[in-house]
Write a protein that holds these residues in place. Structure first.
Motif, PDB file in Angstrom:
ATOM      1  N   TRP A 122     -11.164  -3.277   7.516  1.00  0.00           N
ATOM      2  CA  TRP A 122     -10.681  -4.474   6.552  1.00  0.00           C
ATOM      3  C   TRP A 122     -11.595  -4.367   5.179  1.00  0.00           C
ATOM      4  O   TRP A 122     -11.032  -4.833   4.216  1.00  0.00           O
ATOM      5  CB  TRP A 122     -10.740  -5.605   7.164  1.00  0.00           C
ATOM      6  N   THR A 149     -10.104  -1.982  -1.724  1.00  0.00           N
ATOM      7  CA  THR A 149      -9.046  -1.612  -2.855  1.00  0.00           C
ATOM      8  C   THR A 149      -8.170  -2.524  -3.262  1.00  0.00           C
ATOM      9  O   THR A 149      -7.543  -2.411  -4.505  1.00  0.00           O
ATOM     10  CB  THR A 149      -8.077  -0.766  -1.608  1.00  0.00           C
ATOM     11  N   TRP A 150      -7.901  -3.771  -2.688  1.00  0.00           N
ATOM     12  CA  TRP A 150      -7.362  -4.948  -3.575  1.00  0.00           C
ATOM     13  C   TRP A 150      -8.072  -5.127  -4.768  1.00  0.00           C
ATOM     14  O   TRP A 150      -7.516  -5.573  -5.651  1.00  0.00           O
ATOM     15  CB  TRP A 150      -7.284  -6.058  -2.515  1.00  0.00           C
ATOM     16  N   LEU A 191      -7.661   3.282   4.602  1.00  0.00           N
ATOM     17  CA  LEU A 191      -8.046   1.874   5.299  1.00  0.00           C
ATOM     18  C   LEU A 191      -8.627   2.134   6.795  1.00  0.00           C
ATOM     19  O   LEU A 191      -8.144   1.553   7.582  1.00  0.00           O
ATOM     20  CB  LEU A 191      -6.923   0.908   5.237  1.00  0.00           C
ATOM     21  N   PHE A 227       0.973  -1.112   0.034  1.00  0.00           N
ATOM     22  CA  PHE A 227      -0.070  -0.011   0.087  1.00  0.00           C
ATOM     23  C   PHE A 227       0.866   1.351  -0.049  1.00  0.00           C
ATOM     24  O   PHE A 227       0.541   2.405  -0.592  1.00  0.00           O
ATOM     25  CB  PHE A 227      -0.910   0.178   1.039  1.00  0.00           C
ATOM     26  N   ILE A 265     -10.709  -1.508  11.215  1.00  0.00           N
ATOM     27  CA  ILE A 265      -9.495  -2.363  11.069  1.00  0.00           C
ATOM     28  C   ILE A 265      -8.482  -2.229  12.107  1.00  0.00           C
ATOM     29  O   ILE A 265      -7.573  -3.282  12.415  1.00  0.00           O
ATOM     30  CB  ILE A 265      -8.790  -1.738   9.643  1.00  0.00           C
ATOM     31  N   VAL A 322      -5.053  -7.387  10.608  1.00  0.00           N
ATOM     32  CA  VAL A 322      -5.535  -6.131  10.676  1.00  0.00           C
ATOM     33  C   VAL A 322      -5.539  -5.187  11.643  1.00  0.00           C
ATOM     34  O   VAL A 322      -5.692  -4.004  11.415  1.00  0.00           O
ATOM     35  CB  VAL A 322      -6.981  -6.271   9.958  1.00  0.00           C
ATOM     36  N   PHE A 368       0.598  -5.778   3.414  1.00  0.00           N
ATOM     37  CA  PHE A 368      -0.412  -6.570   3.848  1.00  0.00           C
ATOM     38  C   PHE A 368      -0.127  -8.271   3.264  1.00  0.00           C
ATOM     39  O   PHE A 368       0.119  -8.253   2.139  1.00  0.00           O
ATOM     40  CB  PHE A 368      -1.830  -6.452   3.965  1.00  0.00           C
ATOM     41  N   ALA A 383      -2.784  -2.276  11.281  1.00  0.00           N
ATOM     42  CA  ALA A 383      -2.694  -1.817   9.904  1.00  0.00           C
ATOM     43  C   ALA A 383      -2.430  -0.321   9.855  1.00  0.00           C
ATOM     44  O   ALA A 383      -2.346   0.187   8.780  1.00  0.00           O
ATOM     45  CB  ALA A 383      -3.855  -2.343   9.340  1.00  0.00           C
ATOM     46  N   LEU A 422      -9.876  -2.009   2.957  1.00  0.00           N
ATOM     47  CA  LEU A 422      -8.684  -2.826   2.400  1.00  0.00           C
ATOM     48  C   LEU A 422      -8.950  -3.716   1.270  1.00  0.00           C
ATOM     49  O   LEU A 422      -8.411  -3.566   0.091  1.00  0.00           O
ATOM     50  CB  LEU A 422      -7.798  -3.576   3.441  1.00  0.00           C
TER      51      LEU A 422
END
Length: 327
Positions: free
Chosen positions: A278, A284-285, A275, A150, A326, A236, A245, A239, A281
């Motif tokens: 989670w 975004t992935w 973020l 990230f 998160i 997480v 990650f 984070a 996150l």
């Protein structure tokens, strides 16, 4: 009571502020990557002669992970060479990785001393010892294909010294007996180091075969440049300050590719958020997966050939996880 309320508000605000700072840095690094890296490459030959190395197994999910990893490294890193070591001679996997911007390399298998050469499960991960023999590069950083960077991880290259391994802790501060991470480490290729490393590995593994991370942890115990755990986070709850990650080993949440609330391509394209949870996150992935597939021209493979996509369509919903912060 007033003091208690104030402390509670501070406890809630601090992680949110950390997530916002993390996100702003992410935006700056991605937006100004080209100008930032032009300056770096002009000042350092090491950047040009360095390479990322990941290991891709012979299945579609590993390719999907590598697509996301490559997308994020291209967004953030000044090191442009990405190597993908493969576990087999599968031509389709090689083709997909090449389209995703990797240079495919085949690393010879290395078996434990007393085990037969056909014991495939021990030759795969341990083949990464060959990274020390890739002397055409001045520095190599191995990164697990399931990693989701990230923020820029180029400082791992900067930390590498000859004869040493550079790696973050595998656990956050406060854990007794912390070892090095096996999912992110930097090294300087050297033929003598490679020969000594392989010989030591074969001598010490005649009756048992340790995992590669545990072997490296022992071998380089006095030559380990210790980096912060935040470079490669597996929980997480840690984070807020994370730079990357380990998406395969995140604890307390479902795997990102088994998540029931997977965003569509259209929805993911509008994801732009710190973020905080989670779910942020994971959204975004997925956004970066879709963008990586598009850039590599792999949409046809994803929709019509990928076993991963077919599994997504028929997977059972995961209902045991709720939206949680998160931190």
């Amino acid at each position: 009571s007033t003091q208690s309320t104030g402390d509670s508000a501070k406890t809630t605000a601090e992680p949110r502020l950390a997530a916002q700072v993390q996100f702003q840095l992410h935006q700056l690094q991605t937006h100004f990557r080209e100008s930032r890296c032009d300056d770096v490459t002009q000042r350092s030959d090491d950047v040009i002669k360095s390479a990322w190395l990941t290991f891709v197994r012979d299945h579609d999910l590993a390719v999907v992970q590598a697509v996301v990893l490559g997308q994020m490294l291209d967004n953030l890193s000044c090191v442009r060479t990405r190597l993908a070591a493969v576990a087999s001679s599968n031509d389709k996997v090689r083709e997909l990785l090449t389209k995703a911007g990797y240079t495919v390399v085949e690393l010879p298998g290395i078996t434990c001393g007393g085990l037969p050469s056909n014991a495939g499960h021990v030759t795969l991960d341990h083949a990464l010892l060959n990274a020390w023999n890739l002397t055409q590069f001045s520095k190599i950083v191995y990164i697990d294909s399931a990693t989701f960077p990230f923020l820029s991880l180029d400082d791992v290259f900067e930390s590498v010294e000859s004869g040493w391994i550079s790696a973050p802790y595998n656990s956050p501060p406060g854990v007794v007996g912390m070892s090095m991470s096996g999912g992110l480490f930097g090294l300087t290729p050297n033929t003598q180091t490679f020969s000594e490393l392989v010989q030591h590995f074969r001598d010490r593994t005649y009756y048992s075969c340790p995992t590669l991370p545990s072997f490296l942890d022992r071998y380089f115990s006095n030559h380990w440049i210790k980096l912060p755990h935040s470079l490669h986070v597996r929980n997480v709850k840690n984070a807020n300050n994370a730079k990357s990650f380990d998406m395969r080993a995140l604890s307390g949440v479902p795997n990102v590719w088994e998540w029931e609330d997977k965003p569509t391509r259209q929805r993911a394209d509008h994801v732009t958020s710190p973020l905080y949870t989670w779910q942020d996150l994971y959204n975004t992935w997925w956004r970066e997966l879709y963008r990586g597939l598009e850039r590599a021209d792999l949409w046809h493979w994803w929709h019509y050939e990928s076993q991963v996509y077919r599994n997504f369509l028929h997977s059972d919903p995961i209902k045991d996880f709720r939206a949680v912060d998160i931190w």
